[in-house]
Design an enzyme around this catalytic site. Structure first.
Site: not given
Length: 266
Positions: A176, A209, A211-214
């Site tokens: 990412k 932003t 919580g983007t990865g979860c």
């Protein structure tokens, strides 16, 4: 098993502020039309300003939750998030070994606020025990550096990073690039070592932003549970997360969350 929505299990920590962790995972799964189930690995005291405390659950509690869900209900995909200790990483890797469903590993190392969520001693277990179980591993650039020592400063480095992650055994690596310093598109690289998919989306000027990865990892798992091939599941997840980031909103005094329900709102 009765007919119903596809079944996805998240194995992750709780975020009391509701923006990341188990809460983000379950919201994402609901938004994408799958039935979300959970194995809680840790409780955090967390808000828009950061993580104030972390309490790990005992290995036996994690194992019992996992077996309760998988043995009775079954799963069509599993997503792993915060696994703070080597003991938890190894326990979850062992549980995944005989599950037979696609696995998305989000190797959570550092929170959006810079708080460490993974003990240094657990890194080797992630490399040698957990990543080999992954259908897709979804590290951000900080986690790539933590796991492989590769520091990505431009798009050219992302291929090197992907190779380093793939060397630990996941079938696919999704690197990412949201933290790249360039002001252009948000670019991610998905590869299995032979085919490459470069995924680009507009970079939204929105600091909310959390919580983007979860959210991305849960969206990928939701796609896999529906039977999508990995590249299609990742494309659909990227589209969903891009919209969620664009709609991210202020919450408290710090960094607000992405909007998991953006598709339901005007």
């Amino acid at each position: 098993m009765t007919s119903g929505p596809p079944l996805v299990l998240t194995v992750a920590g709780s975020d009391s502020g509701g923006g990341a962790g188990i809460q983000a995972d379950l919201k994402t799964m609901l938004a994408l039309g799958v039935h979300g189930m959970s194995v809680l690995t840790a409780v955090t005291a967390q808000n828009s300003r950061g993580v104030q405390g972390v309490w790990e659950l005992p290995v036996d509690a994690v194992r019992a939750q996992y077996r309760a869900v998988v043995d009775d209900i079954g799963v069509q995909a599993v997503k792993t998030g915060m696994l703070a200790s080597a003991a938890l990483v190894e326990t979850v890797a062992e549980l995944l070994a005989d599950t037979g469903a696609p696995v998305v590993v989000d190797p959570v190392g550092v929170s959006k606020h810079g708080d460490s969520l993974l003990a240094e001693a657990a890194l080797d277990s992630v490399r040698t025990k957990l990543l080999p179980r992954a259908t897709v591993a979804t590290p951000n650039l900080d986690e790539v550096a933590q796991l492989t020592g590769v520091h990505v400063v431009d798009e050219g480095d992302m291929r090197t990073a992907a190779g380093a992650v793939l060397s630990y055994g996941p079938r696919w690596a999704l690197i990412k690039g949201g933290h790249l310093p360039s002001g252009g598109d948000a670019v991610d690289l998905l590869t299995d070592g032979s085919e490459e998919h470069w995924l680009r989306a507009p970079r939204h000027d929105n600091r909310h932003t959390h919580g983007t990865g979860c959210t991305l990892a849960s969206a990928v798992a939701s796609g896999l549970a529906k039977g999508l091939p990995v590249p299609e599941a990742v494309r659909a997840a990227k589209e969903y997360v891009t919209g969620a980031i664009a709609a991210g909103f202020a919450l408290g005094e710090g960094i607000g969350p992405v909007d998991h329900g953006w598709r339901f709102r005007d």
